[in-house]
Enzyme design. Structure first.
Site, PDB file in Angstrom:
ATOM      1  N   THR A   9       0.853  -1.187   0.000  1.00  0.00           N
ATOM      2  CA  THR A   9       0.000   0.000   0.000  1.00  0.00           C
ATOM      3  C   THR A   9       0.887   1.234   0.000  1.00  0.00           C
ATOM      4  O   THR A   9       2.032   1.180   0.443  1.00  0.00           O
ATOM      5  CB  THR A   9      -0.915   0.025   1.248  1.00  0.00           C
ATOM      6  OG1 THR A   9      -1.896  -0.987   1.151  1.00  0.00           O
ATOM      7  CG2 THR A   9      -1.656   1.340   1.383  1.00  0.00           C
ATOM      8  N   ASP A  11       6.975   0.668  -6.230  1.00  0.00           N
ATOM      9  CA  ASP A  11       6.616  -0.431  -5.341  1.00  0.00           C
ATOM     10  C   ASP A  11       5.656  -1.354  -6.063  1.00  0.00           C
ATOM     11  O   ASP A  11       4.636  -0.917  -6.605  1.00  0.00           O
ATOM     12  CB  ASP A  11       5.975   0.120  -4.059  1.00  0.00           C
ATOM     13  CG  ASP A  11       5.457  -0.990  -3.162  1.00  0.00           C
ATOM     14  OD1 ASP A  11       6.195  -1.972  -2.968  1.00  0.00           O
ATOM     15  OD2 ASP A  11       4.322  -0.886  -2.673  1.00  0.00           O
ATOM     16  N   SER A  54       1.934  -1.528  -4.690  1.00  0.00           N
ATOM     17  CA  SER A  54       1.057  -0.373  -4.880  1.00  0.00           C
ATOM     18  C   SER A  54       0.762  -0.202  -6.362  1.00  0.00           C
ATOM     19  O   SER A  54       1.613  -0.480  -7.210  1.00  0.00           O
ATOM     20  CB  SER A  54       1.703   0.906  -4.329  1.00  0.00           C
ATOM     21  OG  SER A  54       2.072   0.741  -2.976  1.00  0.00           O
ATOM     22  N   GLY A 100      -2.327  -2.058   5.531  1.00  0.00           N
ATOM     23  CA  GLY A 100      -2.288  -3.321   6.260  1.00  0.00           C
ATOM     24  C   GLY A 100      -3.320  -4.290   5.724  1.00  0.00           C
ATOM     25  O   GLY A 100      -3.527  -4.392   4.512  1.00  0.00           O
ATOM     26  N   SER A 112       4.090  -0.083   2.004  1.00  0.00           N
ATOM     27  CA  SER A 112       5.310  -0.584   1.367  1.00  0.00           C
ATOM     28  C   SER A 112       5.907   0.426   0.393  1.00  0.00           C
ATOM     29  O   SER A 112       7.098   0.368   0.103  1.00  0.00           O
ATOM     30  CB  SER A 112       5.006  -1.893   0.630  1.00  0.00           C
ATOM     31  OG  SER A 112       3.959  -1.700  -0.312  1.00  0.00           O
ATOM     32  N   ARG A 135      -4.745  -0.316  -5.123  1.00  0.00           N
ATOM     33  CA  ARG A 135      -4.454  -1.730  -5.371  1.00  0.00           C
ATOM     34  C   ARG A 135      -4.558  -2.518  -4.074  1.00  0.00           C
ATOM     35  O   ARG A 135      -3.934  -2.168  -3.076  1.00  0.00           O
ATOM     36  CB  ARG A 135      -3.060  -1.905  -5.966  1.00  0.00           C
ATOM     37  CG  ARG A 135      -2.623  -3.362  -6.090  1.00  0.00           C
ATOM     38  CD  ARG A 135      -1.274  -3.504  -6.763  1.00  0.00           C
ATOM     39  NE  ARG A 135      -1.368  -3.154  -8.187  1.00  0.00           N
ATOM     40  CZ  ARG A 135      -0.344  -3.189  -9.025  1.00  0.00           C
ATOM     41  NH1 ARG A 135       0.858  -3.548  -8.588  1.00  0.00           N
ATOM     42  NH2 ARG A 135      -0.504  -2.858 -10.297  1.00  0.00           N
ATOM     43  N   ASP A 172      -3.299   4.877  -2.921  1.00  0.00           N
ATOM     44  CA  ASP A 172      -3.454   4.116  -4.157  1.00  0.00           C
ATOM     45  C   ASP A 172      -4.687   3.221  -4.022  1.00  0.00           C
ATOM     46  O   ASP A 172      -5.371   3.237  -2.999  1.00  0.00           O
ATOM     47  CB  ASP A 172      -2.201   3.295  -4.433  1.00  0.00           C
ATOM     48  CG  ASP A 172      -2.061   2.139  -3.458  1.00  0.00           C
ATOM     49  OD1 ASP A 172      -2.091   2.391  -2.234  1.00  0.00           O
ATOM     50  OD2 ASP A 172      -1.935   0.986  -3.906  1.00  0.00           O
ATOM     51  N   LYS A 190      -9.179   3.035   0.068  1.00  0.00           N
ATOM     52  CA  LYS A 190      -8.377   2.935   1.281  1.00  0.00           C
ATOM     53  C   LYS A 190      -8.528   4.139   2.194  1.00  0.00           C
ATOM     54  O   LYS A 190      -7.860   4.206   3.234  1.00  0.00           O
ATOM     55  CB  LYS A 190      -6.901   2.749   0.916  1.00  0.00           C
ATOM     56  CG  LYS A 190      -6.636   1.511   0.066  1.00  0.00           C
ATOM     57  CD  LYS A 190      -5.175   1.348  -0.233  1.00  0.00           C
ATOM     58  CE  LYS A 190      -4.944   0.109  -1.125  1.00  0.00           C
ATOM     59  NZ  LYS A 190      -3.525  -0.104  -1.429  1.00  0.00           N
TER      60      LYS A 190
END
Length: 335
Positions: free
Chosen positions: A97, A262, A265, A143, A225, A115, A113, A129
């Site tokens: 995330t 990342d 994400s 998380g 992340s 995803r 994001d 999110k």
């Protein structure tokens, strides 16, 4: 019930600091006192009747009748020989995330994001999110998706009841305290890493809440992340007394940096602008990883481009058709 057994000197020295109970020499005689005296040779002191439990935590289970090995709980290999010092290692599941929050002159900007991953797979390309807490308070979560959703829904309902009882606007500190008190008893087993942002009588406020229940207050922050890449953008572009649109641009650039650097994400960029009177959601504001083609219209391949190596056609006749008509239809032989 675990059976008591004698231990060697090495076992007693290893387990002396791990869940032992003192036995008083002046304690009154109990019905099982003779059994304890028999196993301890009449000596009084420390009772090691939890040896079997300690061995189970270390990975082996031993009883007086049978001896077997079980997986138990794997201790941390980097710790010493003491079971207490080594502790218990938990299995951590990595998630992906990038969430960002920052304070502007009169508002708080949250971005994330879209995803959602399930191990190495992309479970949802366009999830939300940024969660609702109150009309003037929102929360971005990283998380475990189920944990962040359930946690924020619970606190949102509590603050709704508080507003009905007091008739006042929700305070950011009230939401912060409720979230911390909810997460702390679980010590990280609720996988909710949150960025709480809102505007009340004290102005714009931004708090970072970790899964263990601790928190910190900063003018800008990022989690997930992809936070390493997003931190570089925030530290170079954020400044005090920014306008709302300037804050939106910085938050957008930070999330894009996380998406591009990342693998956990991706998807779109969602931005939520929170003010004292309400909020504005800019859903799917941008998609930095959209597919590009050399041909804007895509590619079309004519029929027969791919060679067919074998072809087998089978006709499947349903039994229901034959029962309704009374007889099965005649089927001609097919090549």
């Amino acid at each position: 019930m675990m059976s008591r057994e004698t231990t060697t000197a090495d076992e007693m020295s290893t387990l002396s600091t791990f869940a032992i109970r003192p036995v008083s020499s002046t304690a009154p005689t109990r019905p099982d006192q003779e059994a304890i005296d028999l196993q301890t040779n009449g000596r009084r002191g420390m009772c090691y009747d939890l040896v079997n439990r300690n061995r189970m935590l270390l990975g082996t289970t031993t009883t007086t009748t049978t001896t077997s090995s079980s997986s138990g709980v794997t201790p941390s290999p980097s710790s010493g020989g003491n079971p207490v010092a080594r502790g218990v290692a938990t299995r951590v599941h990595k998630t992906g995330t990038t969430i960002v929050g920052l304070c502007t002159r009169d508002a708080v900007v949250l971005a994330a994001d879209t995803r959602a991953t399930e191990g190495p797979l992309v479970a949802d390309k366009n999830c939300q999110k940024i969660h609702y807490i109150a009309p003037n308070i929102y929360c971005a979560g990283a998380g475990t998706s189920a944990d962040t959703g359930a946690c924020t829904d619970l606190i949102s309902s509590k603050l709704s009841l508080l507003r009905l009882n007091t008739g006042r606007q929700s305070r950011v500190d009230a939401a912060l305290r409720q979230l911390r008190q909810h997460l702390f008893p679980y010590q990280g087993y609720i996988g909710a890493h949150l960025i709480l942002g809102g505007v009340d009588v004290h102005g714009p406020q931004l708090h970072m809440i970790y899964a263990h229940g601790s928190s910190s207050q900063l003018p800008y922050m990022t989690l997930g992340s992809g936070s390493l890449a997003a931190t570089g953008v925030l530290e170079t572009q954020w400044r005090e007394n920014m306008t709302v649109e300037e804050g939106v641009k910085v938050a957008h650039d930070a999330v894009c940096a996380g998406i591009l650097n990342d693998m956990g994400s991706g998807g779109f960029v969602d931005v939520r602008i929170v003010t004292k009177t309400g909020s504005e959601m800019r859903r799917n504001m941008d998609r930095p990883t959209s597919r590009t083609y050399r041909n804007p219209e895509g590619y079309r391949f004519p029929r027969g481009t791919t060679r067919v190596l074998a072809k087998d056609v089978k006709l499947i006749v349903s039994e229901a058709v034959g029962k309704e008509s009374g007889e099965l239809p005649q089927v001609e032989d097919m090549e």
